[in-house]
Write an enzyme that holds these catalytic residues in place. Structure first.
Site, short mmCIF file in Angstrom:
data_model
loop_
_atom_site.label_atom_id
_atom_site.label_comp_id
_atom_site.label_asym_id
_atom_site.label_seq_id
_atom_site.Cartn_x
_atom_site.Cartn_y
_atom_site.Cartn_z
N CYS A 193 -50.45 -40.76 -18.76
CA CYS A 193 -49.99 -42.14 -19.03
C CYS A 193 -50.81 -42.85 -20.09
O CYS A 193 -50.33 -43.78 -20.72
CB CYS A 193 -49.92 -42.94 -17.73
SG CYS A 193 -51.29 -42.70 -16.62
N CYS A 210 -46.24 -40.95 -16.88
CA CYS A 210 -47.26 -39.95 -16.56
C CYS A 210 -46.88 -38.53 -16.99
O CYS A 210 -47.54 -37.56 -16.59
CB CYS A 210 -47.57 -39.99 -15.06
SG CYS A 210 -48.27 -41.57 -14.56
N LYS A 234 -50.58 -41.03 -3.40
CA LYS A 234 -50.74 -42.12 -4.36
C LYS A 234 -49.53 -43.05 -4.24
O LYS A 234 -48.40 -42.64 -4.51
CB LYS A 234 -50.84 -41.54 -5.77
CG LYS A 234 -51.14 -42.60 -6.83
CD LYS A 234 -51.37 -41.95 -8.18
CE LYS A 234 -51.70 -43.01 -9.23
NZ LYS A 234 -51.84 -42.39 -10.57
N GLU A 279 -47.42 -35.67 1.81
CA GLU A 279 -47.85 -35.50 0.41
C GLU A 279 -49.21 -34.81 0.34
O GLU A 279 -49.42 -33.88 -0.43
CB GLU A 279 -47.94 -36.86 -0.29
CG GLU A 279 -46.62 -37.41 -0.80
CD GLU A 279 -46.18 -36.77 -2.12
OE1 GLU A 279 -46.80 -35.79 -2.55
OE2 GLU A 279 -45.21 -37.27 -2.72
N LYS A 313 -54.85 -43.42 -2.39
CA LYS A 313 -55.00 -44.49 -3.38
C LYS A 313 -53.81 -45.44 -3.28
O LYS A 313 -52.68 -44.96 -3.29
CB LYS A 313 -55.05 -43.86 -4.78
CG LYS A 313 -55.24 -44.88 -5.90
CD LYS A 313 -55.26 -44.20 -7.26
CE LYS A 313 -55.48 -45.26 -8.35
NZ LYS A 313 -55.41 -44.71 -9.70
N SER A 320 -58.26 -51.30 -8.95
CA SER A 320 -58.59 -52.47 -9.77
C SER A 320 -58.22 -53.79 -9.09
O SER A 320 -58.97 -54.77 -9.15
CB SER A 320 -57.89 -52.37 -11.12
OG SER A 320 -56.49 -52.23 -10.94
N TYR A 332 -65.24 -49.52 -8.72
CA TYR A 332 -65.81 -50.14 -9.91
C TYR A 332 -67.10 -50.88 -9.60
O TYR A 332 -67.79 -51.34 -10.49
CB TYR A 332 -64.78 -51.09 -10.55
CG TYR A 332 -63.49 -50.36 -10.89
CD1 TYR A 332 -63.43 -49.55 -12.02
CD2 TYR A 332 -62.37 -50.44 -10.07
CE1 TYR A 332 -62.28 -48.84 -12.31
CE2 TYR A 332 -61.22 -49.74 -10.36
CZ TYR A 332 -61.18 -48.94 -11.48
OH TYR A 332 -60.04 -48.23 -11.77
ZN LIG Z 1 -50.57 -41.46 -14.92
#
Ligand SMILES: [Zn+2]
Length: 325
Positions: free
Chosen positions: A124, A132, A197, A234, A249, A275, A314
């Site tokens: 991406c 992606c 995800k 998954e 995530k 984020s 982060y």
């Molecule tokens: Zn991606």
């Protein structure tokens, strides 16, 4: 009086700091954390990311300096994200021997060989449309994309990446990457799959950070946040395909998924504090609503308590440099 039923006195073990330390069930250390970094090619100055206060895009030429700083602070691992100026339909820069993905790993390993480099493996940030993988009739072509992910994985491994970390959310991506790595002789390079995800709104600030040019969304390949059974499925499929580490995530809003998965697999589990989770804490602290350090440590500790072995955050560098972990 003496025959009263006795009260269960849990406060006995909380009465002093030392008592509490002895009986603390979960503890955090820098070993638990991985720092994601954004590296932009062709950039002269650090570029602050407004939606993520304290996080900057690192100019590629400053990467050696930053790697030294990160290693010196005691961080054990990083995840590399590139901000490319060489976009095309397929994201082909990502599998070039001298493309940005390869250069990030090479520079990091040359500067601090002991620092573990996880190479985010996706397209991406390298495609002109921001998806992606390869677009075909306005949909991402799964099987062409997993072939290309194999190419990228081999390029990254060749450049020294310690971990291949596919985040494209394509079906069969782990098997395709494992086979490509093995065929190229990289039997010892592990795969840390972004195995569960979600298509989360909490990725918002990351799009700024990585300069995403995506129009539309990723809901045909990332998961519906409302699906719990599919989330486990998954990850278990990726385990079968040969993933060495799994991941959930985002993290904070998905602690139930981390816990469910912990009970279903013996593999290590990663969890990505994304984020938007970072921004919520930073902006709330800037507004004086919460104590940033305490909330940060509480959220990270809770992610670990839920069952994560490694947390992508982060906050890692700041916590390390301030000696908070
Ligand atoms: Zn991606």
């Amino acid at each position: 009086m003496n025959n009263q039923p006795s009260i269960q006195r849990l406060r006995r073990l909380r009465q002093t700091k030392t008592f509490r330390e002895i009986f603390q069930e979960t503890s955090l250390s820098l070993n638990d954390l991985c720092l994601p970094i954004f590296v932009e090619e062709g950039l002269d100055e650090y570029q602050p990311i407004e939606s993520m206060p304290g996080v900057m895009r690192i100019p590629e030429k400053r990467l050696p300096y930053e790697i030294e700083r990160i290693a010196k602070a005691g961080i054990k691992s990083i995840m590399t994200f590139g901000v490319s100026h060489h976009l095309d339909e397929t994201g082909s820069d990502a599998w070039q021997e001298n493309g940005l993905v390869s250069r990030m790993s090479r520079i990091a390993k040359q500067t601090a060989p002991e620092l573990i480099v996880m190479s985010d493996t996706c397209f991406c940030e390298y495609t002109s449309h921001g998806h992606c993988g390869v677009l075909h009739n306005e949909s991402v072509d799964n099987d062409q994309t997993i072939h290309n992910l194999g190419l990228q994985a081999v390029a990254a491994a060749r450049a020294g990446a310690d971990f291949i970390a596919p985040s494209a959310a394509m079906d069969g991506q782990v098997a395709a990457i494992r086979q490509a790595l093995d065929n190229a002789g990289f039997h010892h390079t592990p795969i840390m799959s972004y195995s569960t995800k979600f298509a989360s709104a909490l990725y918002g600030p990351f799009r700024d950070a990585a300069g995403s040019c995506l129009k539309g969304d990723r809901k045909t390949y990332q998961m519906d946040p409302m699906n719990r059974r599919e989330a486990i499925r998954e990850s278990l499929i990726d385990a079968q395909e040969g993933a060495d580490v799994l991941m959930v995530k985002p993290a904070g809003a998905y602690l139930d998924i981390i816990r469910d998965l912990r009970e279903r697999t013996e593999l290590p589990i990663g969890a990505y504090q994304v984020s938007g989770e970072y921004a919520q804490i930073k902006f709330a602290a800037m507004a004086g609503a919460i104590d940033e350090t305490r909330v940060t440590l509480e959220t990270l500790g809770s992610i670990k308590r839920a069952g994560a072995d490694i947390i992508f955050t982060y906050f890692a560098l700041e916590l390390a440099e301030k000696g908070l972990l």
